[in-house]
Design a protein around this motif. Sequence first.
Motif, PDB file in Angstrom:
ATOM      1  N   TYR A 105       0.694  -1.108  -0.005  1.00 33.54           N
ATOM      2  CA  TYR A 105      -0.040  -0.073  -0.126  1.00 33.54           C
ATOM      3  C   TYR A 105       1.044   1.299   0.121  1.00 33.54           C
ATOM      4  CZ  TYR A 105      -2.988   3.638   1.890  1.00 33.54           C
ATOM      5  OH  TYR A 105      -3.536   4.746   2.318  1.00 33.54           O
ATOM      6  N   LEU A 165      -3.494   7.109  -5.170  1.00 29.73           N
ATOM      7  CA  LEU A 165      -4.891   6.459  -4.277  1.00 29.73           C
ATOM      8  C   LEU A 165      -5.793   5.702  -5.003  1.00 29.73           C
ATOM      9  CD1 LEU A 165      -5.453   9.578  -2.098  1.00 29.73           C
ATOM     10  CD2 LEU A 165      -3.907   7.605  -1.593  1.00 29.73           C
ATOM     11  N   THR A 225      -8.701   2.143  -4.484  1.00 28.71           N
ATOM     12  CA  THR A 225      -9.485   1.260  -3.930  1.00 28.71           C
ATOM     13  C   THR A 225      -9.039  -0.128  -3.896  1.00 28.71           C
ATOM     14  OG1 THR A 225     -11.204   1.022  -5.452  1.00 28.71           O
ATOM     15  CG2 THR A 225     -11.546   3.000  -3.995  1.00 28.71           C
ATOM     16  N   ASN A 230      -5.601  -1.015  -0.058  1.00 27.39           N
ATOM     17  CA  ASN A 230      -5.918   0.288   0.359  1.00 27.39           C
ATOM     18  C   ASN A 230      -6.554   0.260   1.928  1.00 27.39           C
ATOM     19  OD1 ASN A 230      -5.190   2.656  -1.510  1.00 27.39           O
ATOM     20  ND2 ASN A 230      -5.918   0.912  -2.725  1.00 27.39           N
ATOM     21  N   ARG A 289      -4.967   1.538   5.298  1.00 27.68           N
ATOM     22  CA  ARG A 289      -5.518   2.530   6.022  1.00 27.68           C
ATOM     23  C   ARG A 289      -5.808   2.375   7.580  1.00 27.68           C
ATOM     24  NH1 ARG A 289      -8.771   3.164   1.104  1.00 27.68           N
ATOM     25  NH2 ARG A 289      -7.912   5.101  -0.209  1.00 27.68           N
ATOM     26  N   TYR A 313       0.792  10.080   2.615  1.00 24.81           N
ATOM     27  CA  TYR A 313      -0.136  10.922   1.873  1.00 24.81           C
ATOM     28  C   TYR A 313       0.633  12.402   1.371  1.00 24.81           C
ATOM     29  CZ  TYR A 313      -4.557   8.487   2.763  1.00 24.81           C
ATOM     30  OH  TYR A 313      -5.503   7.544   2.773  1.00 24.81           O
ATOM     31  N   ARG A 371       3.001  11.359  -1.626  1.00 27.38           N
ATOM     32  CA  ARG A 371       1.999  11.020  -2.837  1.00 27.38           C
ATOM     33  C   ARG A 371       1.892  12.353  -3.351  1.00 27.38           C
ATOM     34  NH1 ARG A 371      -2.277   6.232  -1.128  1.00 27.38           N
ATOM     35  NH2 ARG A 371      -0.992   4.596  -1.377  1.00 27.38           N
TER      36      ARG A 371
END
Length: 482
Positions: A223, A229, A231, A235, A239, A269, A272
């Motif tokens: 991940y 990002l 699904t 993921n 999370r 994040y 990214r």
Amino acid sequence: MQSLTSLPDDSEYSCYICLAGRGELAPFCNSEESKDWVKPCQCSLVAHRKCFLSWVSSLDLQKRKQQENPETLPSGVRSATLMYNYNIQSLLFGFPLIKKSETITVFIDCPQCKRQICFQTPNSRILNLRQTISSGISNIMRVGISSTVISSSLASVSMGFLVCLSATGFRVMQMITPQSVQLSLFDVNRLNTRTLISALDDGSIPIPKFLMITGSIPLYLIYMRMSVLGTGPFNMVGRVFPLLLFKNQQDLIDNPAKKLLLLTLPLQYIYRAFYSLTFNRIYYKWCKQVQPCFIADRLSLKELERIEEENREEDEYHEAEKESHKLEPSHTGLLGIIRRYLNLVFSHSGLRSIRFSRLRRELINCFKFDYARVFQNSQFFLFLATTMSWPYFGELISRTLLAKIPNINSFLQKYINTPDESEFLRNLIGCVVVVLAKDLINLYFNYKKFKQLKEVDVVSGSNEDFLRYISEKYNQGEPLNT
């Protein structure tokens, strides 16, 4: 490549790729690029140079190199394309030997008349070496995983998979996490036991909890490696994984190791976003030059129509600007530079709107898609191997480089309690350094690939490679394409 600039002005033709005719703006092209036509074959096909380059780059020339020796093929059988600058032979695990050559030569059938079109582009030994190493690692990883799966076939599939994930996760934890920090993550009293294994033996850690946490670590690493990002199971695990270790809110105060692990989620994040605004924007601009269809395929019809309208409006503005400049005296030197700068700052409001719209579309696309895929092949086993070795290299960077920075341990201990926790934080920083170094190395390789695609050209019929290929094909008794 044969240019069409010498044809009469009244001749009519249209691009066989984008179907735009003469005098029309081609998709993702300005007025100058829309006037640049090429004739790659002897038949009637013509195309914009940019459209033709996009088609060529989409063929992935690296995959079209010949894997067999033409002399060993049976009569009447040949590969779809040939690349004479390569001499590929299988060694252990499929490592190829790369023949030294200055160019890559590829033959592809014309989509209309089926004649052979000969392409050449400068060879890059750096890209060849990268492909060799990538293929070797992928093959080794494929053999290792296949043998592991076969040897474990007698065990339960689901349990075997969980145990395999748990063993891998435990190994990753051993790489970057000192023993005392491992016990702290599992809420084990460090006065009663010294290692995670002894805590398992005396029942201080429940087996289901150990399997759940260690088995989630490889999925969390995958991940973390994702550049955009999305699904899916990775993921979902990514999370929630840092939260699996927390019992209550008091852990946020009393357990610095858990807080550090929790901080990796927002850090991912942030990185990214950094990647999308820097590296991915560079790949986006390169992609617009050599393979704009990759961008267009990910846009809606409404967005494509808006792009064409913007190109048309911008072209009309530039044409009007050229006409106005003809009526004004020309300025050179410092005065000319200042004038161009003022024109850029105080440009027409419609032109500013177009530029803002393009910038907005570019940023949105860079956050949604990874355009580095245009310049590098996606190999699952290579991705898996590099992901699992990521903590190892992070710990290596931490031990050999970061640990030698003066006063770094005293600086880190301001935010944590023990030297082991300081080492854990330093190892996490080392993993971040590895990610940044990886993206910089990929940027260099992808730039070489971009330059290679940019310089693709069609070779004339007098080329020695082309004549040799036609001669071998004729000697094998195959009829020539006409």
